[in-house]
Design an enzyme around this catalytic site. Structure first.
Site, PDB file in Angstrom:
ATOM      1  N   ASP A 106       0.854  -1.188   0.000  1.00  0.00           N
ATOM      2  CA  ASP A 106       0.000   0.000   0.000  1.00  0.00           C
ATOM      3  C   ASP A 106       0.888   1.236   0.000  1.00  0.00           C
ATOM      4  O   ASP A 106       2.080   1.161   0.298  1.00  0.00           O
ATOM      5  CB  ASP A 106      -0.871   0.029   1.265  1.00  0.00           C
ATOM      6  CG  ASP A 106      -2.019  -0.957   1.187  1.00  0.00           C
ATOM      7  OD1 ASP A 106      -2.333  -1.387   0.076  1.00  0.00           O
ATOM      8  OD2 ASP A 106      -2.589  -1.297   2.239  1.00  0.00           O
ATOM      9  N   ASP A 160      -9.295  -5.792   2.370  1.00  0.00           N
ATOM     10  CA  ASP A 160      -7.991  -6.346   1.994  1.00  0.00           C
ATOM     11  C   ASP A 160      -7.847  -7.790   2.443  1.00  0.00           C
ATOM     12  O   ASP A 160      -6.861  -8.444   2.118  1.00  0.00           O
ATOM     13  CB  ASP A 160      -6.859  -5.513   2.614  1.00  0.00           C
ATOM     14  CG  ASP A 160      -6.667  -4.176   1.908  1.00  0.00           C
ATOM     15  OD1 ASP A 160      -6.939  -4.122   0.696  1.00  0.00           O
ATOM     16  OD2 ASP A 160      -6.268  -3.205   2.566  1.00  0.00           O
TER      17      ASP A 160
END
Length: 1241
Positions: A465, A789
Site C-alpha cells: 500500500d 484487503d
C-alpha cells in the site's frame, strides 16, 4: 416507576439481581441477545422500557459510559463474567514426556535395551562352553561380564535423557508461544467510553455496561445493543451464515453480536454479554472447547451403548462449516454428499516445511536401509563365522548367548537409525523460528503465524500500500482551490467571506467521523496528535489552520442529531452526512475523491460565495489546471460539496438520486510525505532481488509521483503504471473472466496499480502467485489495512497488516502485523526470513556430515570387525550433540546486511546447495579417513592394545575411546565451519556476537572431557593421557584447516555434485495428486516405500506445527479438527428456552487462519472473516460512477497506448502514461479529463 419486567423475574434471577445489585441478570441478558429484529425490539421496549432504561438498570451512562471505578468493574466481572474464553490447560511436563516417548525409534531402542538388561542377569548353563563362541574368560573379564547389565542400563539412561531434553524443549516452546500469544492479545484493543473519555481498552478488560464505540472494520468483542448508529452494516455470516450485510438501526435491529464484523458505518453500543455468555462464547462451549467434558460423555455413551444419531459437523473447502438440524432433509442430503466427498486440497504449507519433510523422508529411508543392512551383515557375519567357518553346532544351552549377540547387533542397528534420522531438524526449525519471532518484535514485526517468518525469506515480490506504509501517514492540507482561486499555501481566513468559511468548516466538521480528532502535542513544540482517520484529521487540521474550532460545531450538532450518514466505503469513494436545517428542510455535506464528487456537481461557489453553474467544460478545465498539477506534486485531492433539500423528504435509500446536483465548496490537496527511510529500503529490496509494486486507491499521477520519490520507478525504466479499470480491461476476456495468459503479459512490468479496488489487489496477487512465467514461481508478500484487503492478505504467501491503521479484520487475515506501519520493517522481516533459511541450512550441513560419517563408520565397522567402533551410548551422546545442542547453537545466529545481497531462494531451490554438498562430502571424507586410520592402525600409532573384535562384555579400550573422542572433537570444530554455508573464508566472523553458540561449543567440550575421563563402562570409555588428548585436539582443529582447503575449491568445477532437498516439481506431481501440498507428496512417497512404522518421522511436521499454539484467533474448524469427525453435537445441550439457531451456523465464515481456539483467551480473537473464503474469481463490484460513463467507445478510444518512462510506446491500452515529469506528458485528449483521473479517499 416500576418496570413491568421487574414483576416477571424468576425467583433465582431475583436472587442474582439482589446479589449483583443490577436490574437484570446474566441469563436474562443471554436470552435477550438470542432474539433478533422485531422480537428483540419488543423485548427491549416492553420488558426493559427501552435502551436508555436498560442502561440505567446496568448502571451506566449512554454518553459518559462507566466511571472506571475498580470496585465496580470487579463487581461486574463477578456478576456477568470476564470477557475471556477459558483456555485449555497446557500439557503438563509428564504429558510431554509421554509424548516424547512415543517416538518409534526410541521405543525400539528401549525394548532392545530392556532385553539386553534382562539377558545380562541370565547365566545359562553353557555360558562357559567354548562351543558357544567368544566370551570373557579371565577373572578380570568375568567381573566385566557380570557388569554386562551396564550397557543396557546406560542405553535406557541415555534414552531417558533424550526424552527429558525433548520434553523440556517442548515445554519451553509452548511456554514461549503462550507468552507470544498473550502479547498478541494485548495488542487487540477496542474503543470504549469511560468517564466521558474515549480510550483504547484491551478486549479482555471489557465488562457488561461498557459503552463501546463501533466503527468500520471492527471485530466486535462482545454482545451489545445499539445506542446510536450511522449507516451501520454488520457482516453476521460468522454466526448466521447469512452472506448479505445486515443493516443495524435503533428502530429495526439494534442487536450487535460478538465475532461479527462492522462492514460500514459507525455507532455506539452498550455491552450486554461477554465471554462465555456472549453468543460466540455459547456456541464455542457447545462445540466443545472444553474437550475433557466431551471426551467423558463420549466414553459414557460407548459404555451405555448410546446410538450415535447426533448431528455431524462437517468442514467444507477448508473454510466453511455447517451444522444441520436433526433429521432434516438437508442434513440427510449432506450426509450422502459426505460419502461421495473427494479429499479437498488443504492450504499449501510453507515452502521450507515442504522441503524439510521431503528431505527428512529421503534421509529416513536411507537411514533405515543402512540400519537394516548393518543388522543383517552383523548377524550374517556371526552366523558364517560360528557355524560355517568354525563349524560350531547350535547347542540349546548356547541359545541365550546367541540371543545376547543378536540383541547387541540389533541395538547397534537401531543406534545407526537413531543417528541417521534427523530428529534435530524440527527442533532447529522451531528454535530458529521462535528466536527470530522474539527478535522480530523489536523490529516492529509481530508474527502471528510462525511459518510466515521463513516464507518471507523467499519473497520475490512485495505488493505494498502507499498510505502509511511508504508514506508517513501524517497528512496535512497544503493547497486549496476555493472560489475560483488556487492557493498554493493555506490562506488566511480573512480572505474568505463568512458564509464560505462556514460552509468549509461545517462541511468538514460535521461530515467526518466524530472519532477523528486533532489533539494537542504530547511534548511542547511537537506536532499536534492525529486520532482517527488520517485524511479526516488533515481536513480538521485545515479547519484549525483557518483559526476555526471544529469541536464547537460538533457540540452544536452532536452525533445523535445527524439525520442520515452515507459512510465511506470502497464502492462509494465518498462520505455524505445529512442534517436538518433549523429553518426546515435538509442539508447534505459530501466529501470524497475530487473526480468522483466533481462529476456529481452541477454548481460551484465563485469568489463572491455565490453558486454558479458548473458545466463539463469547466470541470475539465479544473481537472487540467488544478487537480492534475496537485497530483503531480504527489498530493491527494479531496473535494468538499453540499446540497440543500426542501421540506419534502426524499427517498434517502436512493443514493443515485441523492448524491447528485451538488455544489462544490472547495478542492484541497493533501500531502502525505514519503518516509525518509523508504527509498533506501526499496533500494535494498531491489538489491535482494525483490520487486516492489505499489497498489493504491489514489489517482495515477499522485501514485506515480510517490512511486518515483520512493524509488519504485526510476527514469528510463521500462515499467508500467496502470489504473484499476485499465488493468481489468487488459486481463479479462469478453465474459469478464481473468485470463492468466493476459495477466502474465502485464504483471512482470507492472510497478504501480493506481485507483485500484481490493478486488484488483486480490486479482493481481493471485495472478502473480499462480503464474508459471519465469524460471521460478513467485513468492508474494502483501500489505493491507482495510476490511476488504482480507482476501488479498489471505491469498498472499505472507500477509502484512498495519498495526496502527489496520482494521481488526485485516489483522485477523494477516500473517505478520507491522506495529509501526513502516515499509522498512518489511525489509527487516525479509532479513529474518532469510536468516531462518540459512540457519536451517547451516544445521543441515552440520548434521548431515555427522550422519554420513556415523552411519558409514558403524556400517563398515560392522562389516569388517563385527562390531561398531562407536557404541550405542556414544552414538546417543553424539545424537544429543548434533540434535539439541547444535540446533540451539546454529539456529540462533543473528542476521546481517549481507543476507540482502543475495537473490531470493525461490520455491524450488534445494535446501542443500552444491556448495553445501561440497562441504558435507568434503568434511565427511576427512573425518572418515581419520576414523578408519584410527580404527585400523590407531593402536600401532599410539602403542596401545587394539579394541577390534573385543569379546562380549569386554572392558572399554583406550583404542576405541580415542576413536570416539576424536570423532566428537571433529564434530565440534566442524560446527564452527558450518556457520558459513556460502563459501566464506572467515568462519569466525561475528562468532562473539552469538553468545549461545560459544556457550554450546564450550559446554559440549567440557561434557566430553567428563565423559571420556569419568564415563567408564556406561559410555564405553577409559581415561586418556595428556598426549592422547592433544592428538585428538590436533585432529579436531584440523577440521578448520581442512575447511579452508574445501572453501578454496571452486564449486563450479565440481559438476558431478548434485543438490538435495528440492520442493515438489510439477513433473513429479501425478494427475490425481495435483491438489495436494508438499507434505502430502512426501507422505505418498512413504506409502509407496512400505515403511509404515517410519511415519514417526512426521514428528517433524508435528513439531513445526507447534506454530499453531502461537497463531491468534480461532476457527471452529480448529475446534472440530481435534474431535473425532464421527462425533456429533449433542443437541440436548441446548436449552429449549434458549434454542440457538444453528441451521447453517457459521456458514462460509470459519477459516484456517487460526486452528486452536483453546490457546486463545480473548473472545475478540475467535472469529475470522467470511471474505477470506475466496473463490477462484471474485466478482468485481461496479463503482457508482461507472454507471455514468458517457460512452464506452470513447473510453476505449481514450485509452490506446501506454507511454513508458523512457518514452517508448507500448501497445497496451492505458490512459495513464508513466512519464515522471507531469509537465512533459502529452495526455490524450477526450471529452472529459475525469476519465483519466479517479481517486479514492
Amino acid at each position: 416507576m416500576t418496570n413491568p419486567s421487574d414483576r416477571v423475574l424468576p425467583a433465582n434471577s431475583m436472587a442474582e439481581s439482589r446479589e449483583g445489585d443490577f436490574g437484570c441478570t446474566v441469563m436474562e441478558l443471554r436470552k435477550l441477545m438470542e432474539l433478533r429484529s422485531r422480537d428483540a425490539l419488543t423485548q427491549i421496549n416492553v420488558h426493559y422500557g427501552g435502551v436508555q432504561n436498560l442502561c440505567s438498570r446496568l448502571k451506566t451512562s449512554p454518553v459518559e459510559g462507566l466511571s472506571g471505578n475498580p470496585a465496580d468493574l470487579e463487581k461486574r466481572r463477578q456478576v456477568f463474567g470476564h470477557n475471556v474464553i477459558p483456555p485449555k490447560k497446557p500439557k503438563t511436563f509428564l504429558e510431554l514426556v509421554w509424548e516424547a516417548l512415543q517416538d518409534v525409534t526410541l521405543i525400539i531402542l528401549e525394548i532392545a535395551a530392556i532385553i539386553s538388561l534382562v539377558l545380562s542377569f541370565y547365566r545359562p548353563a553353557g555360558e562357559e562352553n567354548e562351543l558357544c563362541g567368544q566370551v570373557a574368560t579371565t577373572p578380570e573379564d568375568e567381573n566385566e561380564a557380570q557388569a554386562g547389565w551396564i550397557e543396557g542400563a546406560a542405553i535406557l539412561f541415555s534414552v531417558i535423557i533424550v526424552v527429558l531434553v525433548t520434553a523440556f524443549n517442548d515445554w519451553s516452546k509452548e511456554k514461549q508461544f503462550r507468552g507470544l500469544q498473550c502479547r498478541i492479545e494485548q495488542e487487540q484493543k477496542f474503543s470504549i467510553i469511560r468517564n466521558g473519555q474515549l480510550i483504547q481498552l484491551p478486549v479482555a478488560e471489557i465488562v457488561v455496561g461498557d459503552i463501546a464505540q463501533v466503527k468500520y472494520g471492527d471485530l466486535l468483542p462482545a454482545d451489545g445493543i445499539l445506542i446510536q448508529g450511522n449507516d451501520l452494516k454488520i457482516d453476521e455470516s460468522s454466526l448466521t451464515g447469512e452472506s448479505d450485510h445486515v443493516k443495524k438501526s435503533l428502530d429495526k435491529d439494534p442487536m450487535l453480536l460478538s465475532g461479527t464484523h462492522v462492514m460500514e458505518g459507525s455507532g455506539r453500543m452498550v455491552v450486554t454479554a461477554v465471554g462465555v455468555n456472549s453468543q460466540t462464547g455459547i456456541i464455542l462451549t457447545l462445540l466443545g472447547v472444553n474437550e475433557d467434558d466431551e471426551g467423558e460423555k463420549k466414553k459414557k455413551g460407548k459404555k451405555q451403548g448410546v446410538p450415535e444419531n447426533r448431528n455431524k459437523a462437517k468442514t467444507q473447502d477448508g473454510v466453511a462449516l455447517e451444522i444441520q438440524p436433526l433429521n432434516s432433509q438437508e442434513g440427510i442430503d449432506n450426509e450422502e454428499k459426505d460419502k461421495k466427498a473427494v479429499k479437498v486440497p488443504k492450504k499449501e504449507k510453507s515452502v521450507l516445511q515442504g522441503k524439510l519433510t521431503r528431505l527428512a523422508v529421503q534421509i529416513g529411508k536411507a537411514g533405515l536401509l543402512m540400519s537394516a543392512l548393518t543388522v543383517f551383515i552383523l548377524i550374517l557375519y556371526f552366523v558364517i563365522d560360528n557355524f560355517v567357518i568354525n563349524r560350531r553346532p547350535w547347542l540349546p544351552e548356547c541359545t541365550p548367548i546367541y540371543i545376547q549377540y543378536f540383541v547387541k547387533f540389533f541395538i547397534i542397528g537401531i543406534t545407526v537409525l537413531v543417528v541417521a534420522v534427523p530428529e534435530g531438524l524440527p527442533l532447529a526449525v522451531t528454535i530458529s523460528l521462535a528466536y527470530s519471532v522474539k527478535k522480530m518484535m523489536k523490529d516492529n514485526n509481530l508474527v502471528r503465524h510462525l511459518d510466515a517468518c521463513e516464507t518471507m525469506g523467499n519473497a520475490t515480490a512485495i505488493c505494498s500500500d502507499k498510505t502509511g506504509t511508504l508514506t508517513m501517514n501524517r497528512m496535512t492540507v497544503v493547497q486549496a482551490y476555493i472560489g475560483g482561486i488556487h492557493y498554493r499555501q493555506i490562506p488566511s481566513p480573512d480572505v474568505f467571506l463568512p458564509k464560505v468559511l462556514d460552509l468549509i468548516v461545517n462541511g468538514i466538521s460535521i461530515n467526518s467521523a466524530y472519532t477523528s480528532k486533532i489533539l494537542p502535542p504530547e511534548k511542547e513544540g511537537g506536532l499536534p496528535r492525529q486520532v482517527g482517520n488520517k485524511t479526516e484529521c488533515a481536513l480538521l487540521g485545515f479547519v484549525t489552520d483557518l483559526k476555526q474550532d471544529y469541536q464547537a460545531v460538533r457540540n452544536e450538532v452532536p452525533e445523535e442529531k445527524l439525520y442520515k450518514v452515507y459512510t465511506f466505503n470502497s464502492v462509494r469513494k465518498s462520505m455524505s452526512t445529512v442534517i436538518r436545517n433549523p429553518n426546515g428542510g435538509f442539508r447534505m455535506y459530501s466529501k470524497g475523491a475530487s473526480e468522483i464528487i466533481l462529476r456529481k456537481c452541477n454548481r460551484i461557489l465563485d469568489r463572491k460565495g455565490e453558486a454558479v453553474p458548473f458545466k463539463n467544460k469547466d470541470r475539465d478545465d479544473m481537472v487540467r489546471t488544478v487537480i492534475e498539477p496537485m497530483a503531480c506534486d504527489g498530493l491527494r485531492t479531496i473535494c468538499i460539496a453540499y446540497r440543500d433539500f426542501d421540506d419534502t423528504e426524499p427517498s434517502w435509500d436512493n443514493e443515485n438520486e441523492i448524491l447528485t446536483e451538488l455544489t462544490c465548496i472547495a478542492v484541497v490537496g493533501i500531502e502525505d510525505p514519503v518516509r525518509p527511510e523508504v527509498p533506501d529500503a526499496i533500494a535494498k529490496c531491489k538489491q535482494a532481488g525483490i520487486t516492489v509494486r505499489m497498489v493504491t486507491g489514489d489517482n495515477i499521477n499522485t501514485a506515480r509521483a510517490i512511486a518515483t520519490k520512493c524509488g519504485i520507478l526510476t527514469p528510463g525504466d521500462d515499467f508500467l503504471c496502470l489504473e484499476g479499470k485499465e488493468f481489468n480491461r487488459l486481463i479479462r476476456n469478453e465474459k469478464g473472466e481473468v485470463e492468466q495468459e493476459k495477466l502474465d503479459k502485464i504483471w512482470p512490468k507492472l510497478r504501480v496499480l493506481a485507483r485500484s479496488s481490493p478486488t484488483d489487489k486480490h486479482t493481481l496477487v493471485k495472478g502473480i502467485i499462480d503464474s508459471t512465467v519465469g524460471e521460478h514461481r513467485q513468492v508474494v508478500a502483501v500489505t493491507g489495512d482495510g476490511t476488504n484487503d482480507g482476501p488479498a492478505l489471505k491469498k498472499a504467501d505472507v500477509g502484512f497488516a498495519m498495526g496502527i491503521a489496520g482494521t481488526d479484520v485485516a489483522k485477523e487475515a494477516s500473517d505478520i502485523i507491522l506495529t509501526d506501519d513502516n515499509f522498512t520493517s518489511i525489509v527487516k522481516a525479509v532479513m529474518w526470513g532469510r536468516n531462518v533459511y540459512d540457519s536451517i541450512s547451516k544445521f543441515l550441513q552440520f548434521q548431515l556430515t555427522v550422519n554420513v560419517v556415523a552411519v558409514i563408520v558403524a556400517f563398515t565397522g560392522a562389516c569388517i570387525t563385527q562390531d561398531s567402533p562407536l557404541k550405542a551410548v556414544q552414538m546417543l551422546w553424539v545424537n544429543l550433540i548434533m540434535d539439541t545442542f547444535a540446533s540451539l547453537a546454529l539456529a540462533t545466529e543473528p542476521p546481517t546486511e549481507s543476507l540482502l545481497k543475495r537473490r531470493p531462494y525461490g520455491r524450488n531451490k534445494p535446501l542443500i546447495s552444491r556448495t553445501m554438498m561440497k562441504n558435507i562430502l568434503g568434511h565427511a571424507f576427512y573425518q572418515l579417513i581419520v576414523i578408519f586410520i584410527l580404527v585400523f592402525a590407531g593402536e600401532k600409532f599410539f602403542d596401545i592394545d587394539s579394541g577390534r573384535k573385543a569379546p562380549l562384555h569386554s572392558p572399554p579400550s583406550q583404542h576405541y575411546t580415542i576413536v570416539f573422542n576424536t570423532f566428537v572433537l571433529m564434530q565440534l570444530f566442524n560446527e564452527i565451519n558450518s556457520r558459513k554455508i556460502h563459501g566464506e573464508k572467515n568462519v569466525f566472523s561475528g562468532i562473539y556476537r552469538n553468545i549461545i553458540f560459544c556457550s554450546v561449543v564450550l559446554g559440549t567440550f567440557i561434557c566430553q572431557i567428563f565423559i571420556v575421563e569419568f564415563g567408564g563402562k556406561p559410555f564405553s570409555c577409559t581415561s586418556l593421557s595428556l598426549s592422547q588428548w592433544l592428538w585428538c585436539l590436533f585432529i579436531g582443529i584440523g577440521e578448520l584447516l581442512w575447511g579452508q582447503f574445501i572453501s578454496a575449491i571452486p564449486t563450479r568445477s565440481l559438476k558431478f555434485l548434485k543438490e538435495a532437498g528440492h520442493g515438489t516439481t510439477k513433473e513429479e506431481i501425478t494427475k490425481d495428486a495435483e491438489g495436494l501440498d508438499e507434505i502430502d507428496h512426501a507422505e505418498m512417497e512413504l506409502r509407496r516405500g512400505q515403511i509404515l512404522w517410519f511415519r514417526g518421522l512426521n514428528r517433524i511436521q508435528t513439531q513445526i506445527d507447534v506454530i499453531n499454539t502461537f497463531q491468534t484467533g480461532a476457527s471452529f474448524k480448529g475446534v472440530l479438527r481435534r474431535q473425532n469427525m464421527g462425533q456429533h453435537l449433542d443437541v440436548k445441550l441446548v436449552p429449549s428456552s434458549s434454542y440457538i439457531k444453528v441451521v447453517k451456523a457459521f456458514h462460509s465464515s470459519l477459516h484456517e487462519s487460526i486452528q486452536k481456539p483453546y490457546n486463545q483467551k480473548s473472545i475478540h480473537s475467535f472469529m475470522t472473516h467470511p471474505e477470506f473464503a475466496i473463490e477462484e474469481e471474485l466478482p468485481r463490484t461496479p463503482l457508482l460512477d461507472e454507471e455514468e460513463e458517457e460512452n464506452p467507445d470513447k473510453a476505449s478510444k481514450f485509452g490506446t497506448r501506454v507511454l513508458l518512462l523512457d518514452g517508448e510506446v507500448t501497445p497496451y491500452a492505458n490512459t495513464n502514461n508513466n512519464a515522471v515529469d507531469c509537465n512533459q506528458v502529452q495526455l490524450p485528449q477526450s471529452d472529459s479529463s475525469l476519465q483519466s483521473l479517479e481517486t479514492s479517499v
